[in-house]
Enzyme design. Structure first.
Site, short mmCIF file in Angstrom:
data_model
loop_
_atom_site.label_atom_id
_atom_site.label_comp_id
_atom_site.label_asym_id
_atom_site.label_seq_id
_atom_site.Cartn_x
_atom_site.Cartn_y
_atom_site.Cartn_z
N ASN A 1 65.19 -50.55 -19.50
CA ASN A 1 66.20 -49.71 -18.62
C ASN A 1 67.06 -48.70 -19.82
O ASN A 1 67.11 -49.30 -20.58
CB ASN A 1 67.28 -50.67 -17.97
CG ASN A 1 66.70 -51.45 -16.87
OD1 ASN A 1 65.43 -51.30 -16.30
ND2 ASN A 1 67.33 -52.34 -15.92
N GLY A 2 67.38 -47.62 -19.19
CA GLY A 2 68.34 -46.75 -20.16
C GLY A 2 67.22 -45.64 -20.77
O GLY A 2 66.23 -45.19 -20.04
N ARG B 1 69.11 -51.31 -6.36
CA ARG B 1 69.58 -50.46 -7.32
C ARG B 1 69.11 -48.97 -7.30
O ARG B 1 69.50 -48.17 -8.18
CB ARG B 1 69.15 -51.05 -8.66
CG ARG B 1 69.93 -52.56 -9.15
CD ARG B 1 69.22 -53.22 -10.19
NE ARG B 1 69.43 -52.56 -11.59
CZ ARG B 1 70.52 -52.68 -12.30
NH1 ARG B 1 71.23 -53.52 -12.15
NH2 ARG B 1 70.36 -52.18 -13.53
N HIS C 1 89.96 -19.15 2.66
CA HIS C 1 89.69 -18.40 1.48
C HIS C 1 88.42 -18.41 1.14
O HIS C 1 88.00 -18.08 -0.13
CB HIS C 1 90.70 -19.07 0.32
CG HIS C 1 92.11 -19.11 0.62
ND1 HIS C 1 92.83 -17.70 0.67
CD2 HIS C 1 92.93 -20.10 0.95
CE1 HIS C 1 94.01 -18.29 0.87
NE2 HIS C 1 94.46 -19.56 1.14
N TRP D 1 63.32 -46.24 -12.06
CA TRP D 1 63.85 -44.75 -11.44
C TRP D 1 63.85 -44.01 -12.19
O TRP D 1 64.27 -44.01 -13.45
CB TRP D 1 65.50 -45.38 -11.08
CG TRP D 1 66.34 -44.20 -10.52
CD1 TRP D 1 66.21 -44.01 -9.12
CD2 TRP D 1 67.09 -43.03 -10.83
NE1 TRP D 1 66.91 -42.94 -8.77
CE2 TRP D 1 67.55 -42.38 -9.89
CE3 TRP D 1 67.14 -42.65 -12.23
CZ2 TRP D 1 68.32 -41.34 -9.93
CZ3 TRP D 1 67.89 -41.37 -12.29
CH2 TRP D 1 68.34 -40.55 -11.42
N LYS E 1 79.73 -39.77 1.98
CA LYS E 1 78.96 -40.62 2.82
C LYS E 1 77.69 -40.18 3.71
O LYS E 1 76.75 -40.64 3.71
CB LYS E 1 79.81 -41.73 3.71
CG LYS E 1 80.79 -42.57 2.88
CD LYS E 1 79.89 -43.95 2.72
CE LYS E 1 79.49 -43.61 1.09
NZ LYS E 1 80.47 -43.91 0.12
N GLU F 1 75.07 -38.74 1.62
CA GLU F 1 73.95 -39.77 0.78
C GLU F 1 73.05 -40.76 1.85
O GLU F 1 71.91 -40.79 1.37
CB GLU F 1 74.51 -40.61 -0.37
CG GLU F 1 75.78 -41.36 0.01
CD GLU F 1 76.49 -42.32 -1.03
OE1 GLU F 1 75.66 -42.37 -2.11
OE2 GLU F 1 77.59 -42.64 -0.80
N CYS G 1 66.99 -48.60 -12.67
CA CYS G 1 66.01 -49.44 -13.31
C CYS G 1 66.33 -51.03 -13.10
O CYS G 1 67.64 -51.19 -13.35
CB CYS G 1 65.30 -49.16 -14.22
SG CYS G 1 64.73 -47.61 -14.59
N GLU H 1 85.19 -38.18 0.66
CA GLU H 1 84.55 -39.51 0.75
C GLU H 1 83.78 -39.36 2.02
O GLU H 1 82.61 -39.85 2.15
CB GLU H 1 85.30 -40.75 1.00
CG GLU H 1 84.86 -42.15 1.10
CD GLU H 1 83.86 -42.45 -0.19
OE1 GLU H 1 83.50 -41.83 -0.94
OE2 GLU H 1 83.18 -43.41 0.34
N LYS I 1 72.03 -47.50 -7.43
CA LYS I 1 73.29 -48.21 -7.26
C LYS I 1 74.20 -48.17 -8.48
O LYS I 1 75.33 -47.87 -8.70
CB LYS I 1 72.99 -49.46 -6.88
CG LYS I 1 74.25 -50.57 -6.65
CD LYS I 1 75.05 -49.98 -5.24
CE LYS I 1 76.10 -50.66 -4.91
NZ LYS I 1 77.18 -49.75 -4.20
C1 AGP Z 1 78.83 -44.16 -3.46
O1 AGP Z 1 78.48 -44.36 -2.23
C2 AGP Z 1 77.92 -43.61 -4.43
N1 AGP Z 1 76.63 -44.59 -4.21
C3 AGP Z 1 78.43 -43.32 -5.96
O2 AGP Z 1 79.02 -42.09 -5.72
C4 AGP Z 1 79.20 -44.39 -6.52
O3 AGP Z 1 80.26 -44.65 -6.12
C5 AGP Z 1 79.33 -43.83 -7.94
O4 AGP Z 1 77.93 -43.88 -8.62
C6 AGP Z 1 80.01 -44.74 -8.78
O5 AGP Z 1 79.55 -45.82 -9.24
P1 AGP Z 1 80.48 -46.97 -9.89
O6 AGP Z 1 81.63 -47.41 -9.03
O7 AGP Z 1 79.52 -48.28 -9.97
O8 AGP Z 1 80.97 -46.57 -11.20
#
Ligand code: AGP
Length: 611
Positions: free
Chosen positions: A101-102, A27, A506, A75, A487, A490, A2, A483, A606
């Site tokens: 927020n929260g 965000r 395995h 959100w 990527k 997402e 949010c 990673e 974000k």
């Molecule tokens: C990365 O592409 C993601 N959007 C996500 O995994 C992110 O790295 C994770 O939420 C951690 O966020 P931060 O680095 O702000 O703690």
């Protein structure tokens, strides 16, 4: 997650609020709303969907005049993304409006209490509990600040609140616990926001509101109180972010812009920490006795940050000879880590506000460890609460998918590895010098990889229809595979998974059929042959193999791959910095070919400020 923006000043608030909400879109959110107080009346507009829809509903603000207001992007946590669950929420009786927020963890109990007092609710949110609790205390005390302070004392969990009250039409009130809020001091108006991106266009002078503080903003100024409503003095900080960092600057998406920025971001992060060919981390002030006495390192983070940790684990063990473990923060916080005063916990976080990483950091400190954080956002919770903070100088990362934060975090783990390795006498002078030489060449080598975007466009045009993709690698290449798969998940919504290459046989190899795409990450010289053998096993079962290797690995890898990408050679420790770039570019162009909303993928946020 949010986003909050607020304004109290001499101009109409809604155009300023909408502008701020557009800046906060990165965000992640699913509904948006604004409220203004004018002539002693609250008026609001809110809708499920994007800010541009809200903008249309209020005709850019023309339909909602008023010089004091609040805006929000939600959100969804409690309740689906609907118009009625969108913020702002109005109290029963209509006098008070709140954005939040929260998560208010005891909201069910509070709701029951308020229902017992005759309050009615029109949404499924915990936020409506907050606004009605404030209204409840306002009815009792007849004074809005006392009402906010009393309500804050009863709410458990995390919250950042922006509050408007009809009876105080010139005032905007804010308070927080664990969710960030900044106050911007402008010329002729003052601002409130969940992060500086929303207000940097108007002012660079900001206060960070601390847990439990209550702020009152009006056209003429900002006053801050503690939880007992005693006035306190705060010193504003100057934000030096380049405003263009929050703009796309001619690129189609923030993601590709941020990918291209990586060589510079890495150079900026490294250069202040290297002098005369040596790593200097004097800024941290870690006592040498502590460095010598560390017996165990935990590296903690979420998502991409945790995958930086996986690569760092291998490097710490290999070069600094310190046992190291990478643990995702959401698991670490509920495990029973064996920690004592000789344990170093490294928390990695771009935002410095990730709820699970904050909780893991606090747990580590409670158990007696020292915490060193690697953080991008200056002054964030993680940076402030850790024993030592190292900042990545990546500038604001807007795209939800992390790229330049990953690269800058990674280089800081190299510097830390070298720092510990040298102090503890674990690395030879020759090896140290050869890593340092390669570190100085890293930005240039990274630039040579990202400039070749056509290759990835082409690869994406061949592979974009794949619905299942496997990434395999060993050691640091396994860290890269994690990673690469994340990527792709997402931003392109392709099901992709990463496996330690040796693990394939395995179990997961059962999933390989004719045409399955396997991305073999094989940059680590010593293990290239092994990974290649595992790739060959999948190829024999019909898989198509796309390999990522180094120039010197090309000979071994080329003959067994359907297609191959090469990156320049470098010191083994630094390979992830080059190997990640093709994976980011591949994911980007795959998502582009599939028409995905790259910068704001569905369901993602974000800053993940809830557990
Ligand atoms: C990365 O592409 C993601 N959007 C996500 O995994 C992110 O790295 C994770 O939420 C951690 O966020 P931060 O680095 O702000 O703690």
């Amino acid at each position: 997650m949010c986003g909050i923006v607020g304004y109290a000043g001499g101009e109409d608030a809604v155009p300023i609020l909408l502008d701020g909400l557009y800046k906060l879109e990165y965000r992640g959110y699913d509904s948006a709303g604004v409220a203004v107080c004018r002539d002693g009346h609250l008026r609001l507009a809110k809708t499920k969907g994007y800010v541009r829809e809200l903008d249309r509903i209020v005709d850019g603000g023309r339909l909602l005049p008023g010089a004091v207001g609040l805006g929000h992007t939600r959100w969804a946590t409690h309740g689906r993304p609907t118009d009625s669950n969108a913020h702002p929420h109005i109290s029963h009786g209509g006098k008070i409006a709140v954005v939040h927020n929260g998560i208010i963890e005891n909201y069910a109990k509070l709701r029951e209490y308020l229902v017992g007092k005759g309050f009615e609710f029109g949404s499924e949110t915990d936020t409506e509990v907050a606004v009605n609790l404030i209204q409840h205390y306002y009815n009792k005390h007849g004074e809005i600040l006392r009402a906010v302070a009393s309500a804050a004392r009863r709410m458990e969990g995390s919250y950042a609140l922006g509050i408007l009250c009809e009876d105080c039409p010139d005032m905007l009130i804010a308070t927080r616990r664990e969710s960030p809020l900044v106050l911007g001091v402008g010329d002729g108006g003052n601002f409130l926001a969940s992060d500086v991106a929303a207000l940097i266009k108007y002012t660079r002078d900001v206060y960070t509101l601390e847990d439990g503080e209550i702020a009152v903003l009006s056209e003429s100024g900002v006053t801050v109180y503690n939880g007992d409503l005693e006035m306190i003095t705060k010193t504003p900080e100057r934000v030096d972010w380049d405003i263009s960092a929050a703009e796309k600057g001619g690129f189609e998406h923030f993601m590709i812009k941020e990918i291209m920025e990586q060589p510079d971001a890495v150079a900026k992060t490294v250069s202040p920490r290297v002098a005369d060919g040596r790593v200097t981390l004097d800024e941290l002030g870690i006592p040498d006795e502590y460095v010598m006495g560390v017996t165990k390192i935990y590296i903690v983070g979420c998502g991409t940050a945790s995958y930086v940790g996986v690569a760092a684990k291998y490097n710490f063990e290999k070069y600094a000879k310190i046992p190291a473990e990478s643990v995702v923060a959401s698991e670490f916080r509920y495990s029973s880590p064996m920690i004592d005063e000789h344990t170093l916990v490294i928390c990695i976080s771009q935002s410095g506000a990730t709820a699970d990483t904050i909780a893991a950091m606090r747990e580590a400190k409670r158990l007696g460890a020292k915490v060193l954080s690697i953080v991008n956002v200056v002054g964030s919770v993680i940076a402030r609460e850790s024993d030592w903070a190292l900042y990545t100088w990546a500038g604001p990362e807007i795209c939800v998918a992390s790229t330049k934060a990953y690269s800058t975090q990674l280089v800081l783990t190299y510097l830390l590895t070298l720092y510990f390795a040298e102090k503890r006498g674990a690395i030879s002078a020759g090896e140290y010098e050869s890593v340092m030489r390669e570190i100085s060449l890293l930005p240039e080598k990274m630039a040579s990889v990202v400039k070749d975007r056509e290759t990835y466009q082409y690869l994406a045009s061949i592979y974009f229809n794949n619905e299942d993709i496997f990434f395999i690698g060993r050691n640091i290449d396994y860290a890269l595979s994690l990673e690469g798969a994340l990527k792709l998940n997402e931003i392109s919504y392709i099901h992709s998974e990463a496996y330690a290459a040796g693990e394939l046989k395995h179990g997961p190899i059962a999933l390989v059929t004719e045409g399955t795409l396997v991305v073999a990450v094989a940059t680590y010289g010593k293990l290239i042959g092994k990974t290649v053998s595992n790739a060959v096993e999948t190829r024999s079962r019909g898989a198509r193999v796309l390999s990522v290797t180094t120039q010197s690995g090309a000979d071994i890898v080329g003959g067994v791959s359907d297609r191959m990408i090469t990156v320049p050679d470098t010191h083994d420790m630094l390979l992830p910095s080059l190997g990640v770039l093709p994976l980011q570019l591949f994911a980007y162009y795959m998502a582009l070919m599939r028409g995905c909303p790259i910068d704001k993928p569905r369901n993602l946020a974000k800053s993940v400020t809830v557990e």
